[in-house]
Design a protein around this motif. Structure first.
Motif, PDB file in Angstrom:
ATOM      1  N   TRP A 178       0.676  -1.196   0.059  1.00  0.00           N
ATOM      2  CA  TRP A 178      -0.071   0.018   0.020  1.00  0.00           C
ATOM      3  C   TRP A 178       0.673   1.254   0.133  1.00  0.00           C
ATOM      4  CZ3 TRP A 178      -0.851   4.274   3.372  1.00  0.00           C
ATOM      5  CH2 TRP A 178      -2.161   4.822   3.181  1.00  0.00           C
ATOM      6  N   GLN A 179       0.449   2.219  -0.838  1.00  0.00           N
ATOM      7  CA  GLN A 179       1.335   3.446  -0.823  1.00  0.00           C
ATOM      8  C   GLN A 179       0.266   4.702  -0.406  1.00  0.00           C
ATOM      9  OE1 GLN A 179       4.577   3.852  -1.613  1.00  0.00           O
ATOM     10  NE2 GLN A 179       4.676   1.694  -1.740  1.00  0.00           N
ATOM     11  N   GLU A 180       0.887   5.609   0.089  1.00  0.00           N
ATOM     12  CA  GLU A 180       0.126   6.726   0.476  1.00  0.00           C
ATOM     13  C   GLU A 180      -0.597   7.269  -0.943  1.00  0.00           C
ATOM     14  OE1 GLU A 180      -1.575   9.106   2.871  1.00  0.00           O
ATOM     15  OE2 GLU A 180      -0.007   8.125   3.550  1.00  0.00           O
ATOM     16  N   GLY A 181      -1.747   7.369  -0.921  1.00  0.00           N
ATOM     17  CA  GLY A 181      -2.735   7.927  -2.042  1.00  0.00           C
ATOM     18  C   GLY A 181      -3.472   7.112  -2.680  1.00  0.00           C
TER      19      GLY A 181
ATOM     20  N   ASP B 220     -10.312   0.187  -2.000  1.00  0.00           N
ATOM     21  CA  ASP B 220      -9.684  -1.267  -2.852  1.00  0.00           C
ATOM     22  C   ASP B 220      -8.800  -1.906  -1.763  1.00  0.00           C
ATOM     23  OD1 ASP B 220     -11.286  -0.399  -4.896  1.00  0.00           O
ATOM     24  OD2 ASP B 220      -9.390   0.504  -5.850  1.00  0.00           O
ATOM     25  N   GLU B 221      -8.571  -1.633  -0.655  1.00  0.00           N
ATOM     26  CA  GLU B 221      -7.558  -1.724   0.422  1.00  0.00           C
ATOM     27  C   GLU B 221      -8.104  -3.146   1.082  1.00  0.00           C
ATOM     28  OE1 GLU B 221      -4.576  -0.492   3.825  1.00  0.00           O
ATOM     29  OE2 GLU B 221      -5.873   0.910   2.945  1.00  0.00           O
ATOM     30  N   LYS B 222      -7.260  -4.197   0.790  1.00  0.00           N
ATOM     31  CA  LYS B 222      -7.416  -5.242   1.700  1.00  0.00           C
ATOM     32  C   LYS B 222      -6.511  -5.471   2.958  1.00  0.00           C
ATOM     33  CE  LYS B 222     -10.623  -7.157  -1.201  1.00  0.00           C
ATOM     34  NZ  LYS B 222     -12.096  -7.439  -0.702  1.00  0.00           N
ATOM     35  N   TRP B 223      -7.143  -6.224   3.970  1.00  0.00           N
ATOM     36  CA  TRP B 223      -6.340  -6.358   5.242  1.00  0.00           C
ATOM     37  C   TRP B 223      -6.299  -7.920   5.486  1.00  0.00           C
ATOM     38  CZ3 TRP B 223      -4.336  -2.261   8.177  1.00  0.00           C
ATOM     39  CH2 TRP B 223      -4.288  -0.998   7.563  1.00  0.00           C
ATOM     40  N   TRP B 224      -5.186  -8.171   5.847  1.00  0.00           N
ATOM     41  CA  TRP B 224      -5.145  -9.664   6.798  1.00  0.00           C
ATOM     42  C   TRP B 224      -5.962  -9.333   7.931  1.00  0.00           C
ATOM     43  CZ3 TRP B 224      -4.428 -13.954   4.481  1.00  0.00           C
ATOM     44  CH2 TRP B 224      -3.383 -13.980   3.201  1.00  0.00           C
ATOM     45  N   ARG B 225      -6.923 -10.265   8.244  1.00  0.00           N
ATOM     46  CA  ARG B 225      -7.475 -10.522   9.592  1.00  0.00           C
ATOM     47  C   ARG B 225      -7.197 -11.889  10.115  1.00  0.00           C
ATOM     48  NH1 ARG B 225     -13.671 -10.311   8.784  1.00  0.00           N
ATOM     49  NH2 ARG B 225     -13.299 -12.644   8.332  1.00  0.00           N
ATOM     50  N   LEU B 226      -6.729 -11.752  11.165  1.00  0.00           N
ATOM     51  CA  LEU B 226      -6.276 -13.322  11.975  1.00  0.00           C
ATOM     52  C   LEU B 226      -7.213 -13.358  13.115  1.00  0.00           C
ATOM     53  CD1 LEU B 226      -3.773 -12.118  10.463  1.00  0.00           C
ATOM     54  CD2 LEU B 226      -2.662 -13.607  11.775  1.00  0.00           C
ATOM     55  N   ASP B 227      -8.108 -14.363  13.239  1.00  0.00           N
ATOM     56  CA  ASP B 227      -9.131 -14.583  14.229  1.00  0.00           C
ATOM     57  C   ASP B 227      -9.282 -16.124  14.262  1.00  0.00           C
ATOM     58  OD1 ASP B 227     -10.913 -14.868  12.204  1.00  0.00           O
ATOM     59  OD2 ASP B 227     -12.063 -13.060  12.761  1.00  0.00           O
ATOM     60  N   GLN B 228     -10.355 -16.392  15.336  1.00  0.00           N
ATOM     61  CA  GLN B 228     -10.725 -17.979  15.540  1.00  0.00           C
ATOM     62  C   GLN B 228     -11.104 -18.461  14.114  1.00  0.00           C
ATOM     63  OE1 GLN B 228     -12.470 -15.365  16.635  1.00  0.00           O
ATOM     64  NE2 GLN B 228     -14.444 -15.376  16.077  1.00  0.00           N
ATOM     65  N   ARG B 229     -11.472 -17.673  13.049  1.00  0.00           N
ATOM     66  CA  ARG B 229     -12.078 -18.170  11.637  1.00  0.00           C
ATOM     67  C   ARG B 229     -10.683 -18.571  10.829  1.00  0.00           C
ATOM     68  NH1 ARG B 229     -15.877 -13.153  11.011  1.00  0.00           N
ATOM     69  NH2 ARG B 229     -14.183 -12.345  12.190  1.00  0.00           N
ATOM     70  N   GLY B 230      -9.662 -17.935  11.237  1.00  0.00           N
ATOM     71  CA  GLY B 230      -8.474 -18.213  10.440  1.00  0.00           C
ATOM     72  C   GLY B 230      -7.657 -16.809   9.942  1.00  0.00           C
ATOM     73  N   GLU B 231      -6.947 -17.117   8.933  1.00  0.00           N
ATOM     74  CA  GLU B 231      -6.221 -15.961   8.044  1.00  0.00           C
ATOM     75  C   GLU B 231      -7.182 -15.524   6.849  1.00  0.00           C
ATOM     76  OE1 GLU B 231      -2.245 -16.352   7.583  1.00  0.00           O
ATOM     77  OE2 GLU B 231      -1.970 -17.006   9.573  1.00  0.00           O
ATOM     78  N   GLN B 232      -7.830 -14.237   6.797  1.00  0.00           N
ATOM     79  CA  GLN B 232      -8.426 -14.062   5.609  1.00  0.00           C
ATOM     80  C   GLN B 232      -8.034 -12.535   5.144  1.00  0.00           C
ATOM     81  OE1 GLN B 232     -12.500 -14.342   7.016  1.00  0.00           O
ATOM     82  NE2 GLN B 232     -12.353 -16.548   6.405  1.00  0.00           N
TER      83      GLN B 232
END
Length: 125
Positions: free
Chosen positions: A100-103, A108-120
């Protein structure tokens, strides 16, 4: 200089220092209270200084943003750091997948979410 940035949901006082103590050679961080806008600390990894910044109440108030900076860090990437935090804390952790770059459009940005459901890869909201 390397920096790592992760977001920890519903972080409780003392949890961060408990986790970091297992990965840093030295740690000076008072996280007994998270009611301040920013907490600063320091540590050492491989005898090199590590700067620690914690921003409670980031990203919608339920997340704390943790930034680690130093020439030597215990993890090679945001995702590796997030995995370690998730394993130790068992609370949701998020991080950027990188690139990700400034601007760039946030929608459209996606993030890794780590929780009891796994990594998504997910949109933040």
């Amino acid at each position: 200089m390397q920096d790592l940035e992760i977001y920890i949901r519903d972080l409780e006082p003392g949890q961060l220092s408990h986790w970091l103590q297992a990965h840093l050679d030295e740690l000076e961080l008072d996280d007994a209270s998270l009611d301040r806008p920013m907490l600063k600390g320091q540590g050492k990894a491989s005898a090199q200084p590590v700067s620690i910044s914690l921003y409670p109440g980031a990203m919608g108030r339920r997340y704390a943003c943790l930034v680690l900076e130093g020439s030597e860090l215990p993890w090679a990437s945001d995702l590796a750091c997030a995995r370690s935090a998730w394993e130790a804390l068992q609370i949701e952790v998020r991080c950027s997948p990188g690139g990700w770059q400034e601007g760039d459009p946030v929608a459209d940005e996606k993030w890794w979410r780590l929780d009891q459901r796994g990594e998504q890869l997910v949109a933040w909201n």
